[in-house]
Motif scaffolding. Sequence first.
Motif, PDB file in Angstrom:
ATOM      1  N   LEU A 190     -22.079 -61.529  30.839  1.00  0.00           N
ATOM      2  CA  LEU A 190     -21.281 -62.361  31.731  1.00  0.00           C
ATOM      3  C   LEU A 190     -19.867 -61.815  31.851  1.00  0.00           C
ATOM      4  O   LEU A 190     -19.249 -61.886  32.912  1.00  0.00           O
ATOM      5  N   SER A 191     -19.334 -61.248  30.740  1.00  0.00           N
ATOM      6  CA  SER A 191     -17.990 -60.700  30.802  1.00  0.00           C
ATOM      7  C   SER A 191     -17.937 -59.501  31.735  1.00  0.00           C
ATOM      8  O   SER A 191     -16.927 -59.218  32.349  1.00  0.00           O
ATOM      9  N   LEU A 218     -23.082 -63.393  26.601  1.00  0.00           N
ATOM     10  CA  LEU A 218     -21.620 -63.370  26.722  1.00  0.00           C
ATOM     11  C   LEU A 218     -21.140 -61.997  27.171  1.00  0.00           C
ATOM     12  O   LEU A 218     -20.284 -61.888  28.044  1.00  0.00           O
ATOM     13  N   VAL A 219     -21.718 -60.934  26.567  1.00  0.00           N
ATOM     14  CA  VAL A 219     -21.313 -59.577  26.940  1.00  0.00           C
ATOM     15  C   VAL A 219     -21.594 -59.351  28.419  1.00  0.00           C
ATOM     16  O   VAL A 219     -20.731 -58.890  29.184  1.00  0.00           O
ATOM     17  N   ILE A 259     -12.827 -56.469  27.788  1.00  0.00           N
ATOM     18  CA  ILE A 259     -14.065 -55.830  27.350  1.00  0.00           C
ATOM     19  C   ILE A 259     -14.017 -55.251  25.926  1.00  0.00           C
ATOM     20  O   ILE A 259     -14.946 -55.447  25.146  1.00  0.00           O
ATOM     21  N   VAL A 299     -17.943 -70.346  30.473  1.00  0.00           N
ATOM     22  CA  VAL A 299     -18.371 -69.083  31.093  1.00  0.00           C
ATOM     23  C   VAL A 299     -19.711 -69.253  31.799  1.00  0.00           C
ATOM     24  O   VAL A 299     -20.352 -68.281  32.170  1.00  0.00           O
ATOM     25  N   VAL A 318     -14.280 -63.133  26.773  1.00  0.00           N
ATOM     26  CA  VAL A 318     -15.210 -63.132  27.907  1.00  0.00           C
ATOM     27  C   VAL A 318     -14.521 -63.757  29.110  1.00  0.00           C
ATOM     28  O   VAL A 318     -14.592 -63.243  30.228  1.00  0.00           O
ATOM     29  N   ARG A 370     -12.168 -61.415  30.425  1.00  0.00           N
ATOM     30  CA  ARG A 370     -12.877 -60.127  30.632  1.00  0.00           C
ATOM     31  C   ARG A 370     -12.173 -58.981  29.903  1.00  0.00           C
ATOM     32  O   ARG A 370     -11.978 -57.900  30.437  1.00  0.00           O
ATOM     33  N   VAL A 413     -14.640 -58.008  23.543  1.00  0.00           N
ATOM     34  CA  VAL A 413     -16.021 -58.475  23.655  1.00  0.00           C
ATOM     35  C   VAL A 413     -16.949 -57.502  22.930  1.00  0.00           C
ATOM     36  O   VAL A 413     -17.812 -57.906  22.148  1.00  0.00           O
TER      37      VAL A 413
END
Lengths: 326, 305, 541
Positions: free
Chosen positions: B153-154, B150-151, A290, B241, A285, A288, A293
């Motif tokens: 925010l990423s 979390l997803v 993805i 985060v 995260v 980033r 994640v």
Amino acid sequence: MHAVFRTVLERLGLGLATLFIVSIIIFSAIEMLPGDFGEAVLGQAATKETVAAFRRELGLDEPAYMRYAQWIGNVVQGDLGTSFSGRNASGIDRSRPVVDLIAPRLWNTLFLASMTAIIAVPIALALGITSALYRNSIYDRTVNTATLTTISFPEFFVAYILILLLASLWPVFPSLANVDAATPLAERMFKAALPAMTLTLVIVAHMMRMTRAAIINLLASPYIQMARLSGASQTEVIIKHALPNAWAPIATVITFNLAYLVVGVVVVEVVFVYPGVGQLMVDAVTSRDIPVVQGCALIFAMTYILLNLTADIIGIITNPRLLHPK
Amino acid sequence: MTQDPETYSALGEVGAFQERRTLWTRIKLDLKKSPMTARFGMSVILIYAIVAIFAPLLAPYGEAEVFPVPYAPWSSEFIFGTDQIGRDIFSRMIYGARNTVGIAVATTLLAFLIGGGLGLAAAINRSWLDQFLSRTVDVLMAIPSLIFALVLLSVFGSTVINLIIIIAVLDSTRVFRLTRAVAINVVVMDYVEAARLRGEGIGWIMRREILPNIMPPLVAEFGLRFCFVFLAIAALSFLGVGIQPPTADWGSMVRENASLIQFAQYDLKAGLTPLLPASAIALLTVAVNFVVDWFLHKTSGIRDE
Amino acid sequence: MSDSGQKGDILLDIKGLKIQGFSDEKWHDIVNGVDLTLRRGEVMGLIGESGAGKSTLGLAAMGYTQPGCKITAGEIIFDGVDLAKLSDAEKRKFWGNRMTYVAQSAAASFNPAHRLIAQTTASTIRAGLKDRSEAYSDARILYDALNLPDPEHIGDRYPHQVSGGQLQRVMTAMAMSPRPNLIVFDEPTTALDVTTQVEVLSSMRKIVEEFNTAAIYITHDLAVVAQMSDFIKVLRYGYEVEEAPTRQMLSTPKESYTKSLWSVRALEKKEQEIGQSILSLKGIDAAYGVSKVLFDVDIEVPKGSTVAVVGESGSGKSTTARVITGLLPQTAGSVHFDGTELPPALADRSKDQKRRIQMIYQMADTAMNPRQTVRDIIGRPLEFYLDLRGKAKNDRILELLEMIELDGRFLERLPSELSGGQKQRICIARALAANPDFVICDEVTSALDQIVQEGILKLLLRLQKELGLTYLFITHDISTVKAISDQVVVMNEGKVVEQGQKTEVFQPPHPGYTELLLSSVPEMDPDWLTNLNAKCADLKG
């Protein structure tokens, strides 16, 4: 068709549908990324060509439903895509498949979660049932206040208190839980002791309170009073009259907390630098990344849905009304 | 004890009449009877509120003021020492009350606005709207909210606004479920039907008949949701985060000073430093939970034995 | 069985019993020094209104107190042993063995997880009175004696697989299985429909007589207690009012309270001549979703009169009210009110149409917003329909309060601060505030105690006379019908079975269902059940 069988099938169908929708939501994370993320991943120096190649690799030129079909097809075959990290502007690709990143860590996370569950579930059930039976006694009030306090603590607070006491002031356990695939079981358990204790404290508090509430609710049923009035002893009331009807609420409590464990594990892994899926996800995260994640989220969501499904199915197959239809 | 039937009158029937008291005297009476835990909780909440409001007056130094002494020990100059880049921890704790608690309150309010409004609408409508909202909420709740956060925010990045919106939306699902459930119990009451029969509009029924009767469980839920949101934001900030530096925030302060805990053997005070913001978080949640517990016990009317 | 006593010996002797219960953070007296003597083989009827302490006393007869209650004084001597002095473990030797209990709600009192026969025989087997196979075959005999269908196999079923009336009889079998000396029946038929109640009462009485068991029969229904008991004890506020053999108690009650209980049943309205219809339902069909609940219903309501709609649960009487009010638009047929056809849906009706038809509910508790004061509750219709404000509104509220025999002291009270009867009166005032022509009363007295019922019925009759109101009175209680109605409509399974003047409908011969319904309503005559059973036997024989 037998009513139980039909209801279980219905519930399974509903679980599958939920999984499907959840997978769409997780998939669409990549859709929502801002347009310039290619540059962000590959770095400022990336040429137009390398960015275009990267976009092609992700299939961003194709319609979304096509890419979803392809993605979910790969997921079912155990392919979660390729990590964003390890790429750079020059187009040299040192990125690794997401599965290779997740697989060893998933084993670690499962190890920590099961270790916690094995300790926490019996303790919580015992505390919950006894405090329901001795309701409003000093024992009950103490346990109640203690657990109310514990559930108010953030996981990392509990973790650091344990570190302070058991790793720093009186060094009994290591504060870093750096395990790897080669670590033998005994050492693994020793290293995971503090994370497991942290999780146990938090889970026991939650689970004990829920168990207590469920049992009190059950003991208030008129048929329990009826059983008492027909001369049944306290033990008989609990074992013969309360327990057969308690499976569904107890299963709900246990699975709910195991599901909670799945989430709680993220913070605890970070505190103890335990190489699990949670820590991987937080790192992904921050950078980033993805695909990673997505992979982690999919695993967490699946576990969560499966656990809830299990609780519902236990509730269905122990329900006398469904077991013996009219 | 026999009442003469010839003189029976409706006036003479014994009702559970209570002396009418003003709101203030009732509050005073309730407080008098409140248990120690609840009093403790209320005092803590009051102190936090004062600290949050008057933070700039109370803090000896600025929120992001850097001194050239990183990791300074506890002293009269820096009460709790300084952090890794030399900011006064005591001052940051005080500003943290403002930021961490403020953001959590804003998020909870937003969650209640969304969840409460939609829950009420679903309870009254009970047709396609209810179906649509309830199924959506089922799916959203099928993903653990920390993971979902979390997803998101990423994807959207960690700004305060994103954080508030994401957590509020995810948390509103629980508010929705509760509001809908309690409102449905009220909607089926005969007095709501009586209002409909009278020809009252939907706004009046919502405002005058339903809302006053669902307030107690919602107030209690506000406390519980606040704790949950507060802990979630603290956890995300702790994970790096959530709330981003240089904003002073208790969650990230724990993370920034975590390594000090290793020195507890040599300097206990330094070892305790990372626990200070963590215990500030814990103390407030404990306080709110104690107050909610008392409130629930008082309003539910359930007196177990 | 350790029992060796003779019929006529004293079995249970309660002396000066006091029980307190804890609520609102205080201890309150529930039972206030009651004496009770029961001989072997006798059935005592214990009657009283809500809050009389009859259930608490009934349970105390077994030495049992509910959570939150305690015995503060007195003795409970059962066959020479003072139960009040025994520990729970010692009392358990009596429970389910020498004394048993039949609860009000059979559906909630059976454990959903076990078969009926296992629950019927559990305490007998535990006490070592019979072994399993003996106990099972005995249970089947009891099922047969209680007229349960398929007595050989009904015990293999689970509680949710049989009907409420059957479950109540299985519970009686369970109470009888150890051949106890004493059975406590706690309102065992209150939750049943009248036609089911008769069968259950008959089989309970039969089996108690057959095994010569002593019993305490707790109920608020005088006619029921008259059938079941040898003598009756009347309780009020935890005190004994009086006790006498059943026949004597029915014919010559001593205390004025008892007399007032008896007299409620005597209220009877003088029938009015049929006038012009104010409301007429023609060919009404109605449905909830796909399930149709009303079939071609025709009802005429003459202006200024009371039409009672009677029927058991599920007969469609409440649905009829919902169609009239517009809450449930009909699928066929029409509703005419004072010469014009009413739009089926509430939303399409004018404010004045809504004002003229008012409704009073069964449960006054749920019919008033618990957060509004009496002033708000009565004031709102005045404001809404008649646009009254300020002093005019206030004066009118006081006038209405006087009309319902209350006064200005009640203005600021919340519903929770009113008694049951006062609540229902406020609901009546709210309906009157709209100056209606037509009032639907949905079981308005069935949740109230007898004396309060009488007060409400008298009030409604007086208001009808003074204001020229028309009532549609929905009820399942025949004595209420006699008390208030001019015309009667009998409904069953969504259809009108019979409609006519009260005297006509109550005059035999009746169409089949009316006969069943009327004959099932217990009467105050202690021989009523005996005669009814004899008549049925004749018909069958």
